[in-house]
Design an enzyme around this catalytic site. Structure first.
Site, PDB file in Angstrom:
ATOM      1  CB  CYS A   5       6.808   9.852  19.128  1.00  0.00           C
ATOM      2  SG  CYS A   5       6.450   7.992  19.185  1.00  0.00           S
TER       3      CYS A   5
ATOM      4  NE  ARG B 104       5.407   9.161  15.032  1.00  0.00           N
ATOM      5  CZ  ARG B 104       4.354   8.770  15.519  1.00  0.00           C
ATOM      6  NH1 ARG B 104       3.431   8.337  14.539  1.00  0.00           N
ATOM      7  NH2 ARG B 104       3.865   8.663  16.500  1.00  0.00           N
TER       8      ARG B 104
ATOM      9  CG  ASN C 189       3.643   5.923  24.506  1.00  0.00           C
ATOM     10  OD1 ASN C 189       2.565   5.595  24.652  1.00  0.00           O
ATOM     11  ND2 ASN C 189       4.787   5.427  25.057  1.00  0.00           N
TER      12      ASN C 189
END
Lengths: 335, 335, 335, 335
Positions: free
Chosen positions: D2, D16, D90
């Protein structure tokens, strides 16, 4: 693969790395003025300029007449007594050798260097010869198929690259005086432009008020420089090194700097494996003082610079002088 | 900036490039077992392991007592008679030296190498010493402020990195046995992972049926390798060279390969300009056979490998032996 | 600067990013079959294939006759009713336009797209026309000097690049169906080979037993991919994206994937400043379903895909249909 | 993987890319002030700040009590009514979740975002909460093991990164307001420095008198920028894009620019294959006007920007409002 370089301080220097997965018994060789050289399709030349260079000396050939002259040198690179230098570099997939053509100077690829260096005093004359040349697809011997090559030819002030390809023979001016391998020279020059803005200093940061962008190391101006040993990357690296090169102009400093530049594009054993599983390695590095006929070299096994002086041999004889590479007596013990 | 390297063939080798914009009169120096060394806060040691290494020898110091022992060597790198080696490398902005702390071994940065090498036989013992160490913010003399350093300490089988930073003293295992400069070691290790997939061969093309993707050069598997001389890029390059290194295990081949690896991260004169407009250049390269106490070196001006053998000096005396660098008698004339 | 792309799923798609530092009032325009188009040196064509494309519509020209047909579209890119597409991309310093040559089809650069798309049904026919073409150095009007361009021409199965340079007109087969800007196409293809080994997966590490080389992220197989917006780097990036592209073959998925690929080479405002201090920015992105005559586009200010369907206009009339770009009504409110 | 981004024009924006190899039915969700939220170890909170964000809504949980409130949103990212925003990204291999610790605020990873956003009005308050936090190694349900995450928390003026690792919980100031994935944040910041000198213009050539170095393209000042999708490369690219970003400060321009920046680090389908052979793809991109509670998003299948306005829902009720992503009605037909 290989890298060739010209560098001028007070004198002019030319040399190269020879990168191969094996050696062919190459030696520094002086071909004197009266060495009789027979070209396959162009007859014999009995009087010519003397040459010093790196060569495999063929002692047995289809034409046995070289025996009494010490063998026939097959030059990888060299310089003649007028300071004109030449080197052949690997050019696989692009070099295109042809059958003889009437009205042309038909020259085998292994005859290319002596054909030019025996007869020309500078690049201008070499170009005159090159315009008539046709590079032949013939082997030196049954066991030696012709290597696919392109050539760099230089004097003190000018350098050209010669590439005979499927679409004809190209003679390129070489304003930066370097050569590596594939792709063809004009592609290398075009690719180099992408790296125009690499710098040898830490240029001012664009956003210097931002703490995320602070200088933590010397050399950040050249981030983006390619570091692998592919031929395009070596071309960029040696161009940058040469453009920014700084050295005193005396002989020792100049020769030393030349070998430092070549070391930056050296192929270290293990770093490059060929498709056959062999190690592509820099067999030797050379630096010729083309003004004074001094052939300096190092080998992979011997970092010490060794020199052969053309003018310490008799240049008016008929037989070659051979200097086998000194490969392993390199270390000086200080105590 | 600098690069340090460990390499093991039959013997174990340790060495480094010293990259600086000036020289400090460094010499190969042997500190024998009975050389009396006075630590600023830790008293005097009169009997210890002998060390060979590169050092600037201070002949005048605040404490004049070294005069009769030949001066005090300030080591850049070295090995002791048990094969434990150490080198200090530049670490500006990150090294953090402190005032003395009670209960700690308070050692000046210029005392670090002798403190460890005089007393430890291997990395395990060195780590034991390191856990008690506090590196002091004191100058050797009024004119010599302490250089900001981190250290690599190695034996045949293990290597650690020592970094005293604002957040404490760190001892990192060094599984690849290399060190350059900023950023801190753990950042270098993390950054290296990005290059895990660089290869020394031409891996098969992903879409080999597409004529746009054909191999034109050796070495394409390593495209993406950084080629500049910043400390992160040198770290990646020497790591790749070492991982893939291939050489015979005899002394000449091993030493030769070591210098080839160091040459791949050398700073060529002109390629790196400091903010003061000076040339950051590889002053010397060293390769120590740590098993046999042989200190090999080359300098920027002298490519020939020169060797000083620790065991040819008397190791049981009190005075140091000094071997000034041979900087310019490098060329062998073959005719 | 610009990027053009072909992509085939069930249907065939062609489109491009137009990257410029200003807009010229471009509109989606349909030129129907009976639009009378007068070529400067080639006379008038009154019946031809219909074209849909992006164009600046000139309402005032030296030749006023276009007024009653709605103006003259100067096409940037387009497709004809047979699915033959073409686009012109910036080619400064390399494009070479010439005076008229007898025996050639003398076509102004601004006439190039209609000349081909009005008359040819596929690339094979276009090549037949191209072999007779001479691109003229004439301006559309006093205020509009000719832009230096090269062109990509494609049908479902074949794509070619047309570059008229100082050494003649070149027609290159384009096996990967992409085009950006300088250097000439053959250089781009050669440069691309250096990136043959970039992968879309995390290939196995070479030395997987070494803890220094462990995978910490997806996508490491493509480390080395250039990320800047120079034309060579965009070429490599879009080639990689296309080669590895995965999408369903329905219309929405195909068109969506096409715009995702173009976005990977987009020029974001601020990232690229011209020498005049202006922002080189992606003005519009287009994706044409060449099989069905659907012209999809987005603009820098409007991410929503907008579509003009050629076949919803009357293709048998004489006047153009104009669809000004919808630049700012992009956001859907869900509550 | 991400990428998260903060951008300030007149208003402040946070958002994002969510890059995953599958979707989990995420929806834009408003959690109003009276939604009763039960933390596993911290009891229930019945009155708190309202939140809008992207979440998977769990309708069945071990604790069934959420049913009458519309389910429990498990937030990926979001903003509260005071403009404090947070997102989880992540962080595999580095995130370290722990058993409960007495004296700490023991919070499950899936509770992290509501814990902070329900109670804090700005980063300063969030840091106060963070200093007492211990992130728990507990699953939301038997089928949902905790995802390894780190978090970015921002208000208009300040941004921090939170990483609970094996060596403790770290709170880093984030001066550039971006986050991707591995390695830990401080490594990303250190790595970024290597790219300090990338420029958005064509800086003057160092040796402009040399014809080999001429500008052939816009954007050469940023050659060296990494173009792959690994997390270190995305970090460098989005940092460069943000630093150089230029846009008008109205809502449409700002939101548009935000999505352009996110597109430059998007994962295009096919370009990144996971070890399981799945496609890591940008599932959605979001841009929240944190000053006004507007949640804008696009999905991989729908480029059109869609908006949910927090303040058009009743923020004083007990049940959540859910807005399923509009994934495919994206195209506007202009004729």
């Amino acid at each position: 693969m290989c890298t060739a370089l010209n560098l001028k301080t007070k004198d002019h220097y030319f040399g190269r790395n020879l990168d191969l997965d094996r050696s062919y018994g190459e030696e520094v060789t002086v071909m004197p003025r009266r060495f009789s050289i027979g070209f396959r399709k162009m007859g014999e030349i009995n009087k010519h300029f003397a040459i010093i260079g790196m060569a495999t000396v063929a002692e047995e050939s289809d034409d046995q007449s070289y025996r009494n002259q010490g063998g026939l040198p097959l030059f990888y690179d060299g310089v003649n007594e007028h300071g004109l230098s030449a080197a052949g570099l690997n050019f696989p997939g692009n070099a295109c050798y042809l059958p003889p053509v009437q009205g042309k100077d038909n020259i085998a690829s292994f005859e290319f260097i002596p054909w030019i260096l025996c007869q020309c005093v500078n690049v201008k004359e070499a170009v005159y010869f090159l315009e008539r040349i046709n590079i032949l697809n013939i082997s030196f011997s049954k066991d030696l198929p012709p290597a696919p090559l392109h050539w760099i030819i230089s004097d003190r002030d000018r350098s050209v690259v010669v590439e005979q390809m499927y679409d004809g023979l190209h003679i390129h001016e070489n304003p930066i005086g370097i050569l590596t391998n594939n792709p063809p020279f004009k592609y290398q020059i075009e690719n180099l432009k992408k790296y125009s803005y690499l710098r040898n200093d830490n240029a001012e940061a664009v956003k210097e008020d931002n703490p995320a962008y602070t200088s933590y190391s010397q050399g950040l101006g050249a981030v983006g420089m390619p570091g692998d040993v592919s031929s395009m990357s070596r071309f960029v690296r040696i161009a940058f090194g040469k453009e920014n090169s700084v050295c005193d102009d005396d002989e020792l400093s100049s020769v030393g700097q030349f070998f430092h530049l070549l070391a930056s594009v050296e192929m270290v054993k293990g770093s490059c494996k060929t498709d056959e599983g062999r190690w592509d390695t820099t067999r030797y590095s050379s630096c010729i003082n083309t003004d004074r006929g001094l052939y300096y070299y190092t080998t992979y096994g011997n970092r010490r610079i060794t020199c052969v002086d053309m003018h310490k041999t008799d240049l008016d004889i008929e037989s070659i002088s051979r200097y086998p590479l000194i490969g392993n007596k390199s270390i000086m013990f200080q105590n």
